[in-house]
Each structure stands twice: as C-alpha cells, then as structure tokens.
Design an enzyme around this catalytic site. Structure first.
Site, mmCIF file in Angstrom:
data_model
loop_
_atom_site.group_PDB
_atom_site.id
_atom_site.type_symbol
_atom_site.label_atom_id
_atom_site.label_comp_id
_atom_site.label_asym_id
_atom_site.label_seq_id
_atom_site.Cartn_x
_atom_site.Cartn_y
_atom_site.Cartn_z
ATOM 1 N N LYS A 162 0.821 -1.212 0.000
ATOM 2 C CA LYS A 162 0.000 0.000 0.000
ATOM 3 C C LYS A 162 0.857 1.266 0.000
ATOM 4 O O LYS A 162 0.532 2.251 -0.674
ATOM 5 C CB LYS A 162 -0.952 -0.016 1.200
ATOM 6 C CG LYS A 162 -1.991 -1.133 1.120
ATOM 7 C CD LYS A 162 -3.008 -1.049 2.223
ATOM 8 C CE LYS A 162 -3.993 -2.215 2.180
ATOM 9 N NZ LYS A 162 -4.683 -2.376 0.885
ATOM 10 N N GLU A 252 -9.057 -4.906 -1.674
ATOM 11 C CA GLU A 252 -8.803 -6.320 -1.948
ATOM 12 C C GLU A 252 -9.545 -7.081 -0.863
ATOM 13 O O GLU A 252 -9.179 -7.054 0.305
ATOM 14 C CB GLU A 252 -7.301 -6.604 -1.923
ATOM 15 C CG GLU A 252 -6.921 -7.889 -2.629
ATOM 16 C CD GLU A 252 -6.785 -9.044 -1.667
ATOM 17 O OE1 GLU A 252 -7.803 -9.760 -1.477
ATOM 18 O OE2 GLU A 252 -5.712 -9.234 -1.109
ATOM 19 N N CYS A 286 -5.830 -14.811 0.822
ATOM 20 C CA CYS A 286 -7.075 -14.365 0.174
ATOM 21 C C CYS A 286 -7.347 -15.111 -1.123
ATOM 22 O O CYS A 286 -8.495 -15.371 -1.474
ATOM 23 C CB CYS A 286 -7.008 -12.867 -0.125
ATOM 24 S SG CYS A 286 -6.753 -11.826 1.311
ATOM 25 N N GLU A 464 -3.928 -3.575 -6.800
ATOM 26 C CA GLU A 464 -2.655 -3.275 -6.168
ATOM 27 C C GLU A 464 -1.559 -3.916 -7.008
ATOM 28 O O GLU A 464 -1.777 -4.919 -7.685
ATOM 29 C CB GLU A 464 -2.619 -3.786 -4.726
ATOM 30 C CG GLU A 464 -3.596 -3.030 -3.841
ATOM 31 C CD GLU A 464 -3.474 -3.348 -2.369
ATOM 32 O OE1 GLU A 464 -3.292 -2.395 -1.593
ATOM 33 O OE2 GLU A 464 -3.579 -4.530 -2.007
#
Length: 490
Positions: A162, A252, A286, A464
């Site tokens: 990030k 996300e 994830c 991202e």
C-alpha cells in the site's frame, strides 16, 4: 509476561504515546502468550497523524522524483539487511512459519518498494496540439494524504504494497495495521524514516478498525483509502468514503476461488498445486483455491495424491526451521474455522484427512488446526459457498467443461482462479471464461510486483501492484495553452 515493551504510535518520524489511555494485547498464536501491549489511538491522535501527513506530504512532493526514488531504494536496502529480524517478529505476531516469513513476506514486499522506486521517475503526462497556435498538456499530481488499512495475514507485506505506490507518487500515508498483527508496521515506518523519508510521510496509528478505520475513511483531508479485509467491512468503508468526501477507494476483499483440474492434467502436478493453493500460510491467503474441481474419472486418484501430500506437511513450532505449517493467526479465528469444519461434516461432506485441532504436545497451547480435506462436496454446502480463510480444501467432481465453468462462476466472489492442463489452448480458453481478477495456469499463488492484484464482483475494487496502480495514486490536471490572439465573442 510480555515479550516486548509497550508499542506506541508512530507520528511525524518518531514513536509517540497515544492519548486515549487504552491498550490492547497482541498474542503469540503458537503459545497463547502475550507478546506486547499496544497503545490505542484516540481520535485526537488520528487527527494529529493526518495533519502531520499533510505537512510531510508537501515536503515529499516538492522533492524531485529522482530524490524520492533514491530514498525508497535506500529503504529497500535496509529492509533486506534486516530481513531475518523482521521475519522473526512477523512469525512471533502471526504464527506463520519462519521458513515462510524469511523467504516471502519481507522479500516480496521489498520487491514491491523497489519496483515503485523505479517507476517514480516515470510518472508523466501527455502533450497534444489542438491547432497551430494552441496545445494542451496533462500533469499527474499526487493526491495528497491517503490512508492504508491492512489485514492480519500478511501485515508487513501489505503495508509495503500500500505504501510503496503511494509514496512513489509523492503522497503521504496514514496506515492502520490490523489489531491482530500490529507489530511490524512501526518497524517499517522507522525504516522509511531512517532511509530519508520526511517526517509525517508514513504514520502508523493502532487500534480497532471500527473506530480508527472509520475516522480515517471519514476524514476530509484524506483523498484515498486502500483497504484489505472482508467484504462486509469493505462495503462499509466504501460507503463511508463516498459519503464523506467522495474518496477514491482500492479494496482487496474476500475470495472463494476455483481451481479447475482438467482430465489431461499431470496428476502429481495437479495435487502439488492444490495442496499449495490451500495450505500455504496455514490456509490464510485471500487467493486460496479452496474449491478444487476434479473430473469424476480421476477423483479417486486425485484424492489419494492429495492426502499423501497433506501427510507430509510438517506442523509445529513456527520458529523451528523444519516447520512449514504453523498455527492460525488468532484463537478466535481458529474457533471460526473449526465451526466451518463441523458444518462440512454435518452437511454430508466426506472427510479425507484432518478435521479438527492439532493437540499433540505443545501444539495444544496454540491455535493449530489440522490441514483438512473434504470430498463429495456440493455447491450448496456452507464450506463451498463461504470464505473460511483457513486450511480447508473442498473437492468437487465435474463431468464437462461447460459445467465446471458455470459452477466455478456461481459465486459472489471473483478474486482468483486457476487451471491445470497439458493443453495450453484449453487452459487459456477456460481461464478466459472464468470471472476472476488473478488467474494462474499450471501454477498457483505467485504475486510478483509487476502483476496487478485485485478481484471481480465482491472480491474488490481497483488493483494493487503493477504499473496501473501508480496512476490511481495521482490525479490528472489538464492545461490548455493559447499562443495566439484571444478572440472574445463579447
């Protein structure tokens, strides 16, 4: 007894005490012992962090892109020099095997910082002539102050994912790590400061998301929110960001990703990929391929191959060099995963291996769940429909390509997908029909810095990593220039 001193906030280039007077405990999930007490930011602390970021951003943006690039490259050098130290802290906080954190978390996060450091000097606009006496050009300018809200499964890596594009583009970031794994974000902030990032450009505020996250998403100075977490929370963040000041968002979110094994796939390769896609990081990824679709004709052989590999997994103390499967990151999360496992049994799935806690010896003190594989799964089962975020594989039999594509897409998620096949044309054909943002053919899980990461449907908004992400940390200013006379109609 705690292992580390009380953890403070990080604002304007230094550790500072929170003003709330509140703390929370962070726990080693391998032992159940408290690692440290962490100070909770008050709303006044968040305000102080945002104002600090606003001041620091002006200094940072005034530097040349080459200066910013050099500073970020120095941060990369420090990260790599301290890889083992940071990995040790990450393992202590998350329970992930040290064999994983030393080779993946800091290594790949530093790669992302290095990637965007290289792109910092490549942010450019365009110039186009309109007529002989007039042209226009565009500038890409930083947004200003942005906020990052991290998840607990890859704490320092997500903080770098990030912050790297945000800082490369000339922004400042206020970052809130997950309260479950809060320890490494401050170390990253200190490294940025040591590398030469001006005070205020990367601040860290700790505390519960329902408070800190809300204050950040509603703050009028913050121009963008980058969030990683669950779908329900993501929707709240998006609504709050829109209602406050129409902030840009990148999210996300969750996944229930399909892995399609074709009937021409090499059995050993397919089983290897399925096990990695479900049990790496103890299943807390994830993008895990938790819905494994297998041709009915090879179901029995595939089940046997998977079980054989699961039995080779080395569960143990995450600090031990031989361990490649640690505990889940928290005890509440362990209980949630165990409830899902029980629902699989109750709804008629056939348990092939695992199915409960690991309780042998010292493992009984930790949040360990055995790698679990179910077969004879149906699309309407809870373990097939809902994200578990743990070491639970669901095997589903199918009969033809159209059927498996339809069933794979029958979900509200769309984060990842994979195909295993010796026929590359067939693999591409299936992948192109699957509704997912990150896809793999004959492999699973790698996310290099150059590759955009993000989902379709309820799995996210925006991306991202990759070049395009840098553009979303800037805004375009268009400027027309007239070189000739100006003719007024009045």
């Amino acid at each position: 007894m705690t292992t580390l001193p009380v953890q403070q906030l990080y604002i304007h280039g230094q550790r500072v005490d929170a003003t709330s007077g509140k703390t929370f405990k962070t726990v080693n999930p391998a032992t159940g012992e408290v690692i440290a007490e962490v100070q909770v930011a008050s709303q006044a602390d968040v305000e102080r962090a945002v104002q600090s970021a606003s001041e620091g951003q002006k200094v940072w943006a005034a530097m040349t892109a080459m200066e910013r690039s050099r500073i970020l490259r120095r941060a990369v050098e420090i990260l790599r020099e301290r890889n083992d130290e940071l990995a040790h802290l990450e393992t202590l906080d998350t329970g992930k095997a040290l064999a994983e954190t030393t080779t993946v978390d800091i290594v790949t996060g530093a790669d992302v910082v290095e990637y965007y450091a290289g792109l910092a000097t490549a942010i450019e606009g365009i110039q186009l002539p309109l007529r002989e006496s007039s042209f226009f050009y565009t500038r890409r300018e930083p947004l200003g102050v942005v906020a990052g809200i991290g998840a607990w499964n890859y704490p320092i890596q997500i903080a770098m994912w990030k912050s790297a594009p945000a800082l490369a583009a000339g922004n400042a970031m206020v970052f809130k790590p997950s309260e479950v794994t809060p320890l490494t974000a401050i170390r990253l902030a200190e490294i940025y400061t040591e590398a030469g990032v001006p005070a205020g450009v990367f601040n860290v505020v700790q505390g519960p998301g329902r408070e800190i996250g809300q204050w950040l998403t509603e703050h009028p100075v913050i121009e963008k929110i980058s969030f990683t977490g669950g779908v329900a929370t993501g929707k709240k963040v998006m609504a709050s960001a829109a209602s406050s000041s129409l902030k840009e968002v990148t999210m996300e979110l969750g996944g229930k990703s399909p892995l399609v094994i074709c009937d021409d796939a090499d059995l050993d390769r397919a089983a290897d990929i399925a096990v990695m896609a479900n049990f790496f990081s103890s299943g807390q990824v994830c993008t895990n391929g938790t819905r494994v679709f297998v041709p009915r004709s090879m179901l029995a052989a595939f089940e046997a191959a998977v079980v054989e590999r699961v039995k080779r997994i080395r569960i143990g103390d995450p600090m031990a060099a031989e361990t490649n499967f640690g505990p889940l990151t928290s005890f509440p999360h362990m209980e949630n995963v165990l409830r899902y496992i029980e629902s699989g049994k109750a709804e008629g799935a056939r348990l092939l291996t695992g199915g409960g806690r690991a309780t042998e010896g010292a493992l009984a003190n930790g949040a360990y769940v055995l790698p679990t594989v179910f077969s004879d799964c149906r699309d309407d089962m809870t373990i097939v429909k809902e994200e578990i975020f743990g070491p639970v594989m669901s095997i589903l039999a199918y009969d033809d390509e159209d059927e498996v594509v339809r069933r794979a897409n029958d979900t509200t998620f769309g984060l990842a997908a994979g195909v295993v096949s010796k026929d590359i044309s067939r693999a591409h054909r299936i992948i192109h029909r699957l509704e997912a943002g990150i896809c793999w053919i004959n492999t699973w899980g790698e996310s290099p810095a150059e590759m955009p990461v993000g989902g379709y449907k309820e799995s996210g908004v925006g991306r991202e990593n990759g070049i395009s992400t840098l553009g979303h940390y800037t805004r375009i200013k268009s400027v027309q220039v007239e070189l000739g006379d100006y003719a007024s109609v009045f």
